[in-house]
Design a protein around this motif. Structure first.
Motif, short mmCIF file in Angstrom:
data_model
loop_
_atom_site.label_atom_id
_atom_site.label_comp_id
_atom_site.label_asym_id
_atom_site.label_seq_id
_atom_site.Cartn_x
_atom_site.Cartn_y
_atom_site.Cartn_z
N ALA A 60 24.88 -26.43 -49.65
CA ALA A 60 24.12 -25.50 -49.06
C ALA A 60 24.37 -25.09 -47.98
N LEU A 61 23.00 -26.27 -47.56
CA LEU A 61 22.20 -25.73 -46.28
C LEU A 61 23.16 -26.37 -45.04
N VAL A 62 24.15 -27.32 -45.24
CA VAL A 62 24.38 -28.49 -44.27
C VAL A 62 25.80 -29.37 -44.64
N VAL B 271 23.15 -36.59 -51.26
CA VAL B 271 23.13 -34.53 -51.21
C VAL B 271 23.15 -34.32 -52.39
N ASN B 272 21.95 -33.38 -52.90
CA ASN B 272 21.75 -32.18 -53.91
C ASN B 272 22.70 -30.93 -53.33
N GLY B 273 22.03 -30.03 -54.53
CA GLY B 273 22.74 -29.01 -54.70
C GLY B 273 22.49 -28.03 -53.05
N ASN B 274 21.04 -27.90 -52.50
CA ASN B 274 20.64 -27.73 -51.64
C ASN B 274 21.58 -27.91 -50.49
N ASP C 30 11.11 -31.86 -40.53
CA ASP C 30 11.35 -30.57 -40.29
C ASP C 30 12.51 -29.81 -41.14
N ASN C 31 12.62 -28.52 -41.00
CA ASN C 31 14.11 -28.36 -41.35
C ASN C 31 15.31 -29.33 -41.75
N ILE C 32 15.55 -29.36 -42.72
CA ILE C 32 16.58 -29.92 -42.48
C ILE C 32 18.30 -29.15 -41.72
N LEU C 33 18.38 -27.91 -41.81
CA LEU C 33 19.26 -27.19 -40.69
C LEU C 33 19.19 -27.84 -39.49
N ARG D 60 9.63 -22.45 -50.93
CA ARG D 60 8.63 -23.46 -50.46
C ARG D 60 8.34 -23.66 -49.30
N GLY D 61 9.74 -24.56 -49.25
CA GLY D 61 10.36 -24.73 -47.53
C GLY D 61 10.15 -24.03 -46.79
N GLU D 62 10.45 -22.64 -46.85
CA GLU D 62 10.52 -22.08 -45.81
C GLU D 62 9.40 -21.15 -45.09
N LEU E 43 3.05 -32.96 -47.44
CA LEU E 43 2.31 -33.60 -48.48
C LEU E 43 2.91 -34.63 -49.74
N SER E 44 4.47 -33.84 -49.57
CA SER E 44 4.31 -34.24 -51.08
C SER E 44 5.32 -35.83 -51.04
N ARG E 45 5.34 -35.74 -52.83
CA ARG E 45 4.75 -37.60 -52.49
C ARG E 45 6.58 -38.34 -51.97
N PHE F 91 19.48 -33.69 -59.01
CA PHE F 91 18.09 -33.93 -59.96
C PHE F 91 18.66 -33.24 -61.47
N ASN F 92 19.02 -32.59 -61.09
CA ASN F 92 20.36 -31.50 -62.31
C ASN F 92 21.30 -31.19 -62.48
N ARG F 93 21.55 -32.77 -63.15
CA ARG F 93 23.10 -32.97 -62.92
C ARG F 93 23.60 -32.67 -63.63
N THR G 195 24.27 -24.62 -56.49
CA THR G 195 23.38 -25.51 -55.94
C THR G 195 22.71 -24.03 -57.25
N SER G 196 21.15 -24.96 -57.50
CA SER G 196 21.06 -25.24 -59.46
C SER G 196 19.62 -23.82 -58.72
N LYS G 197 18.97 -23.15 -59.46
CA LYS G 197 18.21 -22.29 -59.90
C LYS G 197 17.10 -23.07 -59.08
N GLN G 198 16.63 -23.75 -59.47
CA GLN G 198 15.20 -23.96 -58.60
C GLN G 198 15.67 -24.60 -57.76
N GLY G 199 16.86 -25.10 -56.84
CA GLY G 199 17.38 -24.75 -55.57
C GLY G 199 16.57 -23.05 -55.08
N ILE H 40 13.47 -21.49 -55.53
CA ILE H 40 11.83 -21.72 -55.62
C ILE H 40 12.16 -22.69 -54.15
N ALA H 41 12.75 -24.24 -54.42
CA ALA H 41 12.40 -25.03 -53.36
C ALA H 41 12.88 -24.73 -52.06
N GLU H 42 13.63 -23.52 -52.15
CA GLU H 42 13.96 -22.38 -50.62
C GLU H 42 12.58 -21.81 -50.25
O1 PTJ Z 1 20.55 -29.80 -56.11
P1 PTJ Z 1 19.86 -30.78 -57.59
O2 PTJ Z 1 20.18 -30.46 -59.29
O3 PTJ Z 1 19.51 -32.34 -57.02
O4 PTJ Z 1 18.12 -30.10 -57.17
C1 PTJ Z 1 17.78 -30.02 -55.93
C2 PTJ Z 1 16.20 -29.23 -56.06
C3 PTJ Z 1 15.50 -29.57 -54.41
C4 PTJ Z 1 15.81 -28.23 -56.48
C5 PTJ Z 1 14.95 -30.50 -56.60
O5 PTJ Z 1 15.04 -31.37 -55.90
C6 PTJ Z 1 13.73 -30.25 -56.58
O6 PTJ Z 1 13.48 -29.35 -57.17
O7 PTJ Z 1 12.87 -30.75 -55.32
P2 PTJ Z 1 10.90 -29.84 -54.88
O8 PTJ Z 1 10.60 -30.87 -55.92
O9 PTJ Z 1 10.94 -28.19 -54.87
O10 PTJ Z 1 11.11 -30.68 -53.49
C7 PTJ Z 1 11.72 -30.02 -52.75
C8 PTJ Z 1 11.21 -30.02 -51.59
O11 PTJ Z 1 12.39 -29.80 -50.23
C9 PTJ Z 1 10.09 -29.13 -51.50
O12 PTJ Z 1 8.89 -29.61 -50.82
C10 PTJ Z 1 10.00 -28.30 -50.32
O13 PTJ Z 1 9.03 -28.09 -49.29
C11 PTJ Z 1 11.27 -28.95 -49.47
N1 PTJ Z 1 12.03 -28.26 -49.04
C12 PTJ Z 1 13.10 -26.89 -49.38
N2 PTJ Z 1 13.53 -26.47 -48.19
C13 PTJ Z 1 13.69 -26.83 -47.48
C14 PTJ Z 1 12.95 -28.57 -47.39
N3 PTJ Z 1 12.67 -29.40 -46.90
C15 PTJ Z 1 13.64 -29.06 -45.47
N4 PTJ Z 1 14.55 -28.19 -45.17
C16 PTJ Z 1 14.47 -26.88 -46.08
N5 PTJ Z 1 15.32 -26.14 -45.44
#
Ligand code: PTJ
Length: 251
Positions: free
Chosen positions: A82-84, A76-79, A201-204, A39-41, A188-190, A104-106, A29-33, A35-37
């Protein structure tokens, strides 16, 4: 795996955090992952950490679309890895899809680590092919590293599941004419807005739910599956999710 009792009110959320942290430590998982987590939470909390009815209907439409597809691919990406990881392999086996690692961050290191992680989670035993390393095709309109896909994977796919995707890529894939299924907690995401089938829904919860629907629909005719897809309204699903969040009804 994690020292938290299942009765803890935030068990699921703590387990998720732990998996994402472990993913970063394993180089998946990337460090940006992280942050994405976070936001999702926040969105999951507002949804009451449950699968709302419209998301369950979306998961059923997604199962129907995947069963109808000629060349379905689960991205499949880094999140997601890790999750599923095991749940993704099970879904691929249930709908006869390929899995493609698409980042995304290949980096080569993360690509290899994620392919290995999916193999550890039973990909070979389940007869599921893991793609993404060949990278001999490009998604038009994206910067070089982000555009890399396999020609016989996402490049040739008619239906693609893109969970937790960045908006630019989701839009670019939709422009290539792919039917997209997006799993994203933010209605609301693009990415969610670009999808033929957005699952808020949560990917889990969402990935195992699609698998269950696919198993239940296994005997259905093409006509029945097509009717399920045709009856699904993506805009109504997004509004229902937004209403659930705004209502503040956390059950
Ligand atoms: O592994 P990589 O390099 O491909 O990077 C993956 C991330 C997720 C970091 C990259 O794609 C990214 O920056 O994504 P964003 O723009 O942050 O978008 C992620 C979206 O997923 C956000 O709208 C979050 O609300 C949503 N999200 C986060 N965790 C979950 C989720 N949706 C469903 N289940 C989750 N557990």
């Amino acid at each position: 795996e994690i020292d938290v009792p299942e009765s803890h009110p935030r068990y699921q959320s703590l387990l998720t955090r732990h998996r994402i942290e472990a993913g970063v430590e394993k180089g998946i998982t990337s460090k940006q992952g992280l942050i994405a987590e976070g936001r999702g939470e926040a969105f999951d909390y507002l949804l009451g950490e449950r699968t709302i009815e419209s998301a369950d209907e979306a998961a059923r439409a997604a199962a129907a679309l995947l069963l109808l597809a000629d060349r379905p691919v689960l991205s499949v990406n880094g999140n997601v890895a890790a999750l599923v990881p095991g749940e993704t392999v099970e879904l691929a086996a249930a709908v006869d899809a390929d899995v493609e690692v698409n980042l995304f961050n290949r980096t080569d290191e993360r690509m290899t680590a994620i392919v290995g992680h999916l193999r550890e989670h039973g990909a070979e035993e389940a007869g599921v092919e893991i793609k993404g390393l060949t990278a001999d095709a490009r998604i038009p309109g994206l910067e070089h590293e982000r555009s890399k896909v396999d020609a016989d994977g996402i490049g040739a796919a008619d239906v693609v599941l893109v969970p937790l995707e960045d908006g630019d890529r989701a839009e670019a894939l939709a422009e290539m004419g792919k039917s997209e299924i997006v799993i994203d907690l933010n209605p609301l995401s693009r990415s969610a807005r670009a999808a033929a089938v957005p699952i808020v829904d949560n990917i889990l919860r969402a990935v195992p739910n699609i698998t269950q629907h696919a198993e239940a629909l296994r005997g259905a005719s093409r006509e029945e599956l097509e009717a399920i897809v045709a009856d699904f309204d993506p805009e109504a699903a997004l509004s229902a999710a937004e209403d659930a969040i705004r209502s503040g009804d956390l059950e």
